[in-house]
Design a protein around this motif. Structure first.
Motif, mmCIF file in Angstrom:
data_model
loop_
_atom_site.group_PDB
_atom_site.id
_atom_site.type_symbol
_atom_site.label_atom_id
_atom_site.label_comp_id
_atom_site.label_asym_id
_atom_site.label_seq_id
_atom_site.Cartn_x
_atom_site.Cartn_y
_atom_site.Cartn_z
ATOM 1 N N CYS A 1 0.831 -1.282 0.071
ATOM 2 C CA CYS A 1 -0.158 0.139 0.124
ATOM 3 C C CYS A 1 0.772 1.318 0.194
ATOM 4 C CB CYS A 1 -0.955 -0.089 1.125
ATOM 5 S SG CYS A 1 -2.209 -0.858 1.223
ATOM 6 N N HIS A 2 1.835 1.118 0.769
ATOM 7 C CA HIS A 2 2.899 2.428 0.820
ATOM 8 C C HIS A 2 3.684 2.446 -0.446
ATOM 9 C CE1 HIS A 2 1.990 3.777 5.154
ATOM 10 N NE2 HIS A 2 2.086 2.501 5.375
ATOM 11 N N VAL B 1 2.748 1.723 -3.357
ATOM 12 C CA VAL B 1 1.866 2.229 -4.398
ATOM 13 C C VAL B 1 2.193 3.722 -4.838
ATOM 14 C CG1 VAL B 1 -0.481 2.748 -5.113
ATOM 15 C CG2 VAL B 1 0.079 0.637 -4.324
ATOM 16 N N SER B 2 2.313 4.556 -3.653
ATOM 17 C CA SER B 2 2.549 5.978 -3.973
ATOM 18 C C SER B 2 4.111 6.274 -4.413
ATOM 19 C CB SER B 2 2.302 6.690 -2.757
ATOM 20 O OG SER B 2 3.187 6.341 -1.711
ATOM 21 N N GLY B 3 4.917 5.216 -4.571
ATOM 22 C CA GLY B 3 6.502 5.550 -5.035
ATOM 23 C C GLY B 3 7.338 4.951 -4.256
ATOM 24 N N LYS C 1 10.016 3.750 -1.583
ATOM 25 C CA LYS C 1 10.422 4.389 -0.132
ATOM 26 C C LYS C 1 11.602 3.415 0.426
ATOM 27 C CE LYS C 1 6.276 6.134 0.467
ATOM 28 N NZ LYS C 1 5.690 6.451 -0.739
ATOM 29 N N LYS D 1 10.711 -0.431 -4.545
ATOM 30 C CA LYS D 1 9.600 -0.024 -5.266
ATOM 31 C C LYS D 1 8.732 -1.244 -5.972
ATOM 32 C CE LYS D 1 11.890 0.335 -9.841
ATOM 33 N NZ LYS D 1 12.294 1.204 -10.810
ATOM 34 N N ASP E 1 2.651 -3.558 -12.219
ATOM 35 C CA ASP E 1 1.402 -2.908 -11.523
ATOM 36 C C ASP E 1 0.260 -3.945 -10.826
ATOM 37 O OD1 ASP E 1 0.709 -4.110 -13.798
ATOM 38 O OD2 ASP E 1 -0.554 -2.504 -14.628
ATOM 39 N N LYS F 1 -0.588 -2.895 -7.387
ATOM 40 C CA LYS F 1 -1.665 -1.977 -7.428
ATOM 41 C C LYS F 1 -3.015 -2.203 -7.907
ATOM 42 C CE LYS F 1 -2.166 2.676 -9.340
ATOM 43 N NZ LYS F 1 -1.839 3.788 -10.476
ATOM 44 N N GLU G 1 -6.406 -2.145 -5.514
ATOM 45 C CA GLU G 1 -7.705 -1.588 -6.146
ATOM 46 C C GLU G 1 -8.711 -2.379 -5.799
ATOM 47 O OE1 GLU G 1 -6.471 -0.325 -9.956
ATOM 48 O OE2 GLU G 1 -5.546 1.582 -9.383
#
Length: 111
Positions: free
Chosen positions: A42-43, A45-47, A49, A90, A94, A97, A101
């Motif tokens: 989940c974290h 998905v935004s890029g 880390k 990363k 996809d 993701k 969803e």
């Protein structure tokens, strides 16, 4: 693309392909079945880390985060990148993701 229809007339080659896909899907679902791994995805998905960022976001110890990242890496769901002493992760593609969803639609979205 719809779901395959399994029947007695299915050829052996086609059935083998369905079985191989089922094994791949099963491994994927096992990899994401742990809430820690699911939250990492989940974290991510935004890029990208760093491990340290993920520790802070998850309020978890480095050993626990690293263990879950190792499993996600083994399953090909995340890709590491080293920059000096810092390791960043990363999503590899996809699939996570899309899965997240779907999970959101099924379990989190208000009716």
């Amino acid at each position: 693309m719809g779901l395959p229809v399994l029947d007695v007339d299915m050829g052996e080659e086609e059935l083998d392909k369905v079985l191989a896909n089922a094994q791949t899907a099963s491994a994927f679902l096992k990899a994401i079945s742990h809430e820690g791994r699911l939250m990492i995805l989940c974290h991510l998905v935004s890029g990208e880390k760093s491990v340290t960022e993920l520790e802070e976001l998850l309020a978890a110890r480095q050993a626990a985060v690293s263990q879950q990242l190792s499993r996600l890496r083994l399953e090909g769901l995340v890709i590491p990148r080293r920059d000096g002493k810092t390791i960043y992760y990363k999503l590899a593609d996809d699939r996570p993701k899309k899965m997240l969803e779907t999970v959101y639609e099924l379990f989190c979205k208000d009716d």
